[in-house]
Design a protein around this motif. Structure first.
Motif, PDB file in Angstrom:
ATOM      1  N   VAL A   9      17.856  70.639  52.864  1.00 43.22           N
ATOM      2  CA  VAL A   9      17.479  70.614  54.279  1.00 43.22           C
ATOM      3  C   VAL A   9      18.311  71.660  55.017  1.00 43.22           C
ATOM      4  O   VAL A   9      19.530  71.717  54.849  1.00 43.22           O
ATOM      5  N   ARG A  10      17.643  72.468  55.825  1.00 46.00           N
ATOM      6  CA  ARG A  10      18.331  73.445  56.676  1.00 46.00           C
ATOM      7  C   ARG A  10      17.952  73.149  58.124  1.00 46.00           C
ATOM      8  O   ARG A  10      16.771  72.965  58.441  1.00 46.00           O
ATOM      9  N   LEU A  11      18.951  73.113  58.989  1.00 46.38           N
ATOM     10  CA  LEU A  11      18.729  72.839  60.404  1.00 46.38           C
ATOM     11  C   LEU A  11      19.182  74.051  61.202  1.00 46.38           C
ATOM     12  O   LEU A  11      20.328  74.491  61.082  1.00 46.38           O
ATOM     13  N   HIS A  12      18.282  74.596  61.989  1.00 45.52           N
ATOM     14  CA  HIS A  12      18.557  75.780  62.792  1.00 45.52           C
ATOM     15  C   HIS A  12      18.481  75.388  64.271  1.00 45.52           C
ATOM     16  O   HIS A  12      17.521  74.740  64.693  1.00 45.52           O
ATOM     17  N   LEU A  13      19.478  75.786  65.060  1.00 42.24           N
ATOM     18  CA  LEU A  13      19.515  75.498  66.489  1.00 42.24           C
ATOM     19  C   LEU A  13      19.565  76.796  67.277  1.00 42.24           C
ATOM     20  O   LEU A  13      20.314  77.717  66.919  1.00 42.24           O
ATOM     21  N   PHE A  14      18.786  76.852  68.349  1.00 44.55           N
ATOM     22  CA  PHE A  14      18.724  78.025  69.212  1.00 44.55           C
ATOM     23  C   PHE A  14      18.811  77.557  70.657  1.00 44.55           C
ATOM     24  O   PHE A  14      18.059  76.672  71.068  1.00 44.55           O
ATOM     25  N   GLU A  15      19.706  78.133  71.431  1.00 44.73           N
ATOM     26  CA  GLU A  15      19.848  77.738  72.831  1.00 44.73           C
ATOM     27  C   GLU A  15      19.741  78.960  73.715  1.00 44.73           C
ATOM     28  O   GLU A  15      20.322  80.009  73.421  1.00 44.73           O
ATOM     29  N   GLU A  16      18.940  78.815  74.794  1.00 48.82           N
ATOM     30  CA  GLU A  16      18.810  79.896  75.758  1.00 48.82           C
ATOM     31  C   GLU A  16      18.371  79.322  77.097  1.00 48.82           C
ATOM     32  O   GLU A  16      17.392  78.566  77.168  1.00 48.82           O
ATOM     33  N   ALA A  17      19.124  79.639  78.124  1.00 47.08           N
ATOM     34  CA  ALA A  17      18.784  79.285  79.510  1.00 47.08           C
ATOM     35  C   ALA A  17      18.470  77.797  79.686  1.00 47.08           C
ATOM     36  O   ALA A  17      17.471  77.432  80.286  1.00 47.08           O
ATOM     37  N   GLY A  18      19.318  76.957  79.145  1.00 48.35           N
ATOM     38  CA  GLY A  18      19.145  75.515  79.347  1.00 48.35           C
ATOM     39  C   GLY A  18      18.137  74.843  78.442  1.00 48.35           C
ATOM     40  O   GLY A  18      17.853  73.657  78.601  1.00 48.35           O
ATOM     41  N   THR A  19      17.583  75.571  77.495  1.00 47.66           N
ATOM     42  CA  THR A  19      16.636  74.993  76.541  1.00 47.66           C
ATOM     43  C   THR A  19      17.189  75.168  75.132  1.00 47.66           C
ATOM     44  O   THR A  19      17.567  76.268  74.748  1.00 47.66           O
ATOM     45  N   THR A  20      17.240  74.068  74.392  1.00 47.03           N
ATOM     46  CA  THR A  20      17.671  74.115  72.996  1.00 47.03           C
ATOM     47  C   THR A  20      16.470  73.804  72.120  1.00 47.03           C
ATOM     48  O   THR A  20      15.751  72.836  72.360  1.00 47.03           O
ATOM     49  N   LYS A  21      16.256  74.637  71.119  1.00 45.04           N
ATOM     50  CA  LYS A  21      15.186  74.419  70.151  1.00 45.04           C
ATOM     51  C   LYS A  21      15.811  74.214  68.789  1.00 45.04           C
ATOM     52  O   LYS A  21      16.790  74.867  68.440  1.00 45.04           O
ATOM     53  N   ALA A  22      15.226  73.298  68.030  1.00 43.27           N
ATOM     54  CA  ALA A  22      15.700  73.021  66.676  1.00 43.27           C
ATOM     55  C   ALA A  22      14.531  73.153  65.709  1.00 43.27           C
ATOM     56  O   ALA A  22      13.396  72.792  66.034  1.00 43.27           O
ATOM     57  N   ARG A  23      14.845  73.675  64.543  1.00 43.49           N
ATOM     58  CA  ARG A  23      13.878  73.745  63.442  1.00 43.49           C
ATOM     59  C   ARG A  23      14.587  73.217  62.212  1.00 43.49           C
ATOM     60  O   ARG A  23      15.658  73.709  61.843  1.00 43.49           O
ATOM     61  N   VAL A  24      14.009  72.215  61.584  1.00 42.87           N
ATOM     62  CA  VAL A  24      14.580  71.664  60.359  1.00 42.87           C
ATOM     63  C   VAL A  24      13.569  71.912  59.241  1.00 42.87           C
ATOM     64  O   VAL A  24      12.380  71.643  59.395  1.00 42.87           O
ATOM     65  N   VAL A  25      14.046  72.493  58.148  1.00 42.46           N
ATOM     66  CA  VAL A  25      13.179  72.841  57.027  1.00 42.46           C
ATOM     67  C   VAL A  25      13.611  72.026  55.809  1.00 42.46           C
ATOM     68  O   VAL A  25      14.776  72.069  55.401  1.00 42.46           O
ATOM     69  N   LEU A  26      12.676  71.284  55.254  1.00 41.62           N
ATOM     70  CA  LEU A  26      12.910  70.501  54.042  1.00 41.62           C
ATOM     71  C   LEU A  26      12.246  71.221  52.876  1.00 41.62           C
ATOM     72  O   LEU A  26      11.050  71.515  52.917  1.00 41.62           O
ATOM     73  N   ASP A  27      13.027  71.528  51.851  1.00 48.24           N
ATOM     74  CA  ASP A  27      12.526  72.192  50.648  1.00 48.24           C
ATOM     75  C   ASP A  27      12.680  71.219  49.491  1.00 48.24           C
ATOM     76  O   ASP A  27      13.795  70.884  49.095  1.00 48.24           O
ATOM     77  N   THR A  28      11.547  70.742  48.954  1.00 48.28           N
ATOM     78  CA  THR A  28      11.589  69.785  47.851  1.00 48.28           C
ATOM     79  C   THR A  28      11.586  70.477  46.492  1.00 48.28           C
ATOM     80  O   THR A  28      11.658  69.814  45.469  1.00 48.28           O
ATOM     81  N   GLY A  29      11.482  71.797  46.495  1.00 48.92           N
ATOM     82  CA  GLY A  29      11.371  72.529  45.241  1.00 48.92           C
ATOM     83  C   GLY A  29       9.928  72.844  44.923  1.00 48.92           C
ATOM     84  O   GLY A  29       9.626  73.872  44.320  1.00 48.92           O
ATOM     85  N   SER A  30       9.002  71.970  45.342  1.00 44.16           N
ATOM     86  CA  SER A  30       7.587  72.223  45.108  1.00 44.16           C
ATOM     87  C   SER A  30       6.806  72.370  46.412  1.00 44.16           C
ATOM     88  O   SER A  30       5.673  72.841  46.403  1.00 44.16           O
ATOM     89  N   THR A  31       7.401  71.967  47.512  1.00 48.18           N
ATOM     90  CA  THR A  31       6.756  72.096  48.813  1.00 48.18           C
ATOM     91  C   THR A  31       7.809  72.232  49.900  1.00 48.18           C
ATOM     92  O   THR A  31       8.995  71.985  49.667  1.00 48.18           O
ATOM     93  N   SER A  32       7.357  72.607  51.071  1.00 45.70           N
ATOM     94  CA  SER A  32       8.264  72.779  52.198  1.00 45.70           C
ATOM     95  C   SER A  32       7.613  72.189  53.442  1.00 45.70           C
ATOM     96  O   SER A  32       6.416  72.379  53.665  1.00 45.70           O
ATOM     97  N   LEU A  33       8.392  71.458  54.229  1.00 51.95           N
ATOM     98  CA  LEU A  33       7.931  70.904  55.505  1.00 51.95           C
ATOM     99  C   LEU A  33       8.878  71.376  56.596  1.00 51.95           C
ATOM    100  O   LEU A  33      10.084  71.517  56.358  1.00 51.95           O
TER     101      LEU A  33
END
Length: 96
Positions: A9-33
């Protein structure tokens, strides 16, 4: 039957002008969500980046969790099993 797996699992956080965005990527080895979440700071509130990180990350993980349950439900139905009852419902107060 014994089964062991490691998912990354990788979690990416981005903040700009009072807004925070997060993207979490799950890699099972055979698929990604990918789950996504956003938090918006009220301009009248103090600027505390950790709060935005926590909310956005929590919302992204919540989104990912829903996708995992949906995938499992689809797999169960594809095997001809009866449709399970609601296993996972939305959290109160979190808009996605």
């Amino acid at each position: 039957m014994s089964h062991t797996a490691e998912w990354k699992v990788r979690l990416h956080l981005f903040e700009e002008a009072g807004t925070t965005k997060a993207r979490v990527v799950l890699d099972t080895g055979s698929t990604s969500l990918t789950g996504r979440g956003t938090a918006h700071r009220n301009p009248a509130d103090m600027d505390v980046p950790e709060i935005g990180d926590e909310l956005a990350a929590g919302r992204a993980l919540h989104d990912l969790a829903g996708q995992l349950v949906d995938a499992a439900t689809h797999d169960i139905e594809a095997m001809g099993a009866s449709e399970p009852g609601q296993v996972y419902g939305p959290a109160v107060g979190w808009s996605i």
